[in-house]
Write an enzyme that holds these catalytic residues in place. Structure first.
Site, PDB file in Angstrom:
ATOM      1  N   ASP A 194       0.802  -1.239   0.000  1.00 52.46           N
ATOM      2  CA  ASP A 194       0.000   0.000   0.000  1.00 52.46           C
ATOM      3  C   ASP A 194       0.825   1.275   0.000  1.00 52.46           C
ATOM      4  OD1 ASP A 194       0.750   0.117   2.726  1.00 52.46           O
ATOM      5  OD2 ASP A 194      -1.236   0.781   3.390  1.00 52.46           O
ATOM      6  N   GLU A 207       4.287 -10.356   4.789  1.00 58.19           N
ATOM      7  CA  GLU A 207       2.947 -10.747   4.337  1.00 58.19           C
ATOM      8  C   GLU A 207       2.907 -11.460   2.989  1.00 58.19           C
ATOM      9  OE1 GLU A 207      -0.009  -7.684   4.823  1.00 58.19           O
ATOM     10  OE2 GLU A 207       0.041  -7.934   6.994  1.00 58.19           O
ATOM     11  N   TYR A 251      -5.089  -7.732  12.388  1.00 55.63           N
ATOM     12  CA  TYR A 251      -6.000  -6.587  12.369  1.00 55.63           C
ATOM     13  C   TYR A 251      -7.375  -6.947  12.905  1.00 55.63           C
ATOM     14  CZ  TYR A 251      -2.387  -3.915  10.061  1.00 55.63           C
ATOM     15  OH  TYR A 251      -1.217  -3.235   9.802  1.00 55.63           O
ATOM     16  N   GLU A 284       2.367  -6.020  13.499  1.00 52.39           N
ATOM     17  CA  GLU A 284       1.418  -4.995  13.055  1.00 52.39           C
ATOM     18  C   GLU A 284       0.089  -5.231  13.745  1.00 52.39           C
ATOM     19  OE1 GLU A 284       0.870  -4.287   8.818  1.00 52.39           O
ATOM     20  OE2 GLU A 284       3.012  -4.548   8.424  1.00 52.39           O
TER      21      GLU A 284
END
Ligand code: BDP
Length: 597
Positions: A163, A412, A466, A502
């Site tokens: 991103d 990732e 997340y 994260e």
């Protein structure tokens, strides 16, 4: 690769400043030999800086391909009789260096230094024309990978599966430097201690056969050990250890001698410390270490990824203020100035390659066809060779930094298939062959413990999670239940330390809600409190790195609102409420888990 420096035998000239700058919109710069004459341009660009956000012309920002930087350089007279080199601290993602139109160096991989001996092309006291062509294209064979698409309007577009925005250009310094013909080419140190006695094992490589003498000097300038020979081990009585939050640096003076005369001198900062994974603990100097901090980005307004010492100092001040003892160089190696500063200030680093986006499962979100992650058109042998080069260069560059305690191979990636093991195992093996530090990879939420096949290769498992954001969005109660269940699964299956590398929630600074609505500062703090409550239940969780330190610029075409807003700080480094929440937790932890106290 040693950083160039100025010593009694070496000269160093920094070439930062305004360079002439031209965008090769029509792909003609090489055919027309732009490097051989003065660039036909009115534009100038600062070095170091990414060029994308400097100009008002959108075509420059969106350009896909080569740009040319150029300046004249006068070689200092003092370089006479020495080997003269040019060094590019990074060219994102490919750089070609020309001296008076002649190519002298070429390098692919946007976050690593490269250099060339240009002695035969220049003269001390005289000027030469230095041109650096820089290409921002990412393909399936580069690290990170990307893909070029051509729109129906015929315009090339760069796509990629991460991103953060693909900033490009000369974002770090450029130098020329001299070294004597006989010089120190490389040095590797490994440190340890036994009680109060420190050990510094060293290995020195010289350009041609030479005697080697090393001297270890403490912070008071006192000589504490000496040695001779290209390899050896120094012992330091009453050693002062390099500790997280309390750095102590010795200076190792390395001399190459010819006929008893000093031909070359090189200076290296050395922190004496050990790193070890034992069971589910991460030990620094035999003490359990609990990582608090962030995944970061090299990202600022106007300069993009351009290195800047003011921002460097301020970012580290904020890390200290918030109680962070560590960070990860997500998702690429950072400028060498950052590494040196961390050594000096006792901040611990997880050092990551630029292998981000090796995961086609995200192609829906980022745009692009859904292909297999590993295959002829995507991750193939050439991509793997680039990954191995990235690992080799990272360790080669950063092996002597005491701040670096863990190598991260990839962020990732898709890891639930055998092809991933075949692809990544050689990178883990290479890291272990080159260095003794533990090796990790960063696991993505879509590859849980029952699926991921790369986890058994890692000394430490790092999880990006997340819960409460991409899953259980705005539902922190269920997020806590699911987060806990997942960590239970991981920690029962693998007896290694885990770091949550994260966890985060996008937050609009100044956004508020009495109902903890997502994007409000209240939601971000509640999300962090929920996550911490879960981490504290697991002794095997040895660290928490919030995503992200600060808001940052993102790729156009993914659904972010003017960038990723998961920062604890805004892009201009003002604290959101979350920064205060983190500060009150982290400043009391003192490198230890609450449960371990
Ligand atoms: C993770 C990535 C990171 C992203 C983050 C996010 O590792 O680069 O910025 O998620 O979505 O997938 O904010």
């Amino acid at each position: 690769m040693l950083r160039p420096q100025s010593t009694s035998t070496r000269e160093l000239l920094n070439l930062d400043g305004l360079w002439d700058f031209k965008v090769d919109f029509n792909g003609e710069g090489f055919n027309q030999n732009w490097a051989s004459k003065a660039l036909d341009t009115k534009l100038q660009a600062p070095v170091p800086a990414s060029y994308n956000d400097l100009f008002t012309d959108t075509a420059i920002r969106n350009h896909v391909g080569w740009v040319f930087y150029q300046r004249t350089v006068r070689v200092p007279r003092g370089f006479a009789g020495e080997r003269i080199n040019v060094r590019v601290d990074s060219a994102t993602h490919e750089g070609i260096v020309f001296v008076d139109g002649t190519e002298v160096a070429r390098h692919v991989g946007g976050y690593m230094p490269f250099s060339a001996d240009i002695t035969d092309h220049v003269k001390a006291g005289e000027e030469f024309n230095l041109t650096i062509a820089v290409n921002n294209i990412l393909t399936n064979e580069t690290i990170p990978p990307g893909r070029i698409a051509v729109g129906d309007n015929g315009v090339k577009q760069q796509t990629y599966l991460h991103d953060f925005y693909n900033y490009a250009g000369l974002a770090r310094s450029i130098w020329i430097f001299s070294v004597p013909a006989v010089h120190v080419q490389d040095v590797t140190v490994k440190t340890g201690f036994d009680g109060s006695t420190g050990k510094v094992a060293y290995e020195v490589a010289t350009s041609t056969a030479a005697e080697v003498r090393v001297t270890l000097i403490d912070e008071d300038g006192k000589q504490v050990a000496t040695g001779t020979g290209a390899t050896g081990e120094l012992t330091v009585a009453n050693v002062k250890l390099w500790q997280p939050g309390a750095a102590y640096l010795y200076e190792l003076k390395i001399e190459a001698l010819v006929g008893g005369q000093v031909a070359d001198e090189y200076l290296l900062n050395v922190g004496v410390r050990t790193v070890e994974v034992r069971g589910n603990q991460f030990l620094i100097n035999n003490e359990p270490f609990y990582f608090t901090g962030f995944g970061m980005h090299e990202d600022h307004v106007v300069k993009g990824k351009g290195h800047d010492n003011s921002f460097l100092v301020n970012d580290f001040e904020l890390l200290k203020w918030v109680g962070a003892n560590s960070f990860r160089t997500s998702h690429y190696p950072y400028a060498e100035e950052v590494m040196d500063y961390a050594d000096r200030h006792g901040i611990v680093i997880i050092d990551e390659t630029a292998a981000v986006g090796l995961n086609q499962n995200f192609s829906g979100m980022f745009g692009g066809p859904k292909l297999p992650t590993f295959g002829p058109e995507t991750g193939n042998e050439k991509t793997q060779a680039s990954l191995l080069q990235a690992v080799r260069e990272l360790i080669q560059r950063d092996k002597n930094h005491p701040s670096v305690v863990l190598w991260s191979i990839t962020n990732e990636a898709e890891t639930g298939i055998q092809e991933a093991v075949d692809f990544f195992k050689p990178a883990f093996d290479l890291a272990r062959e080159l260095d003794s530090r533990p090796v990790t990879y960063i696991n993505v939420m879509t590859e849980p413990f029952g699926r991921c096949m790369v986890a058994p290769l890692a000394d430490v498992i790092c999880l990006n999670r997340y819960w409460g954001w991409y899953e259980d969005h705005s539902d922190l109660e269920n997020a806590a239940i699911h987060f806990e269940a997942e960590l239970k699964g991981w920690t029962e299956k693998y007896s290694v330390p885990f770091i949550i590398t994260e966890y985060g929630a996008d937050t609009l600074a100044g956004g508020h809600s009495i109902h903890n609505l997502p994007w409000s500062e209240e939601y971000q703090t509640a999300y962090l409190d929920m996550s911490h409550g879960v981490f504290d239940k697991f002794p095997a969780v040895v660290g928490e790195h919030v995503w992200n330190f600060a808001d940052f610029q993102t790729k156009p075409g993914i659904f972010r609102v003017l960038g990723n807003k998961k920062g604890a700080f805004t892009r201009d480094r003002q604290p959101k409420a979350a920064a205060h929440t983190l500060r009150s937790r982290w400043t009391t932890l003192n490198n230890r888990k609450p449960s371990a106290k």
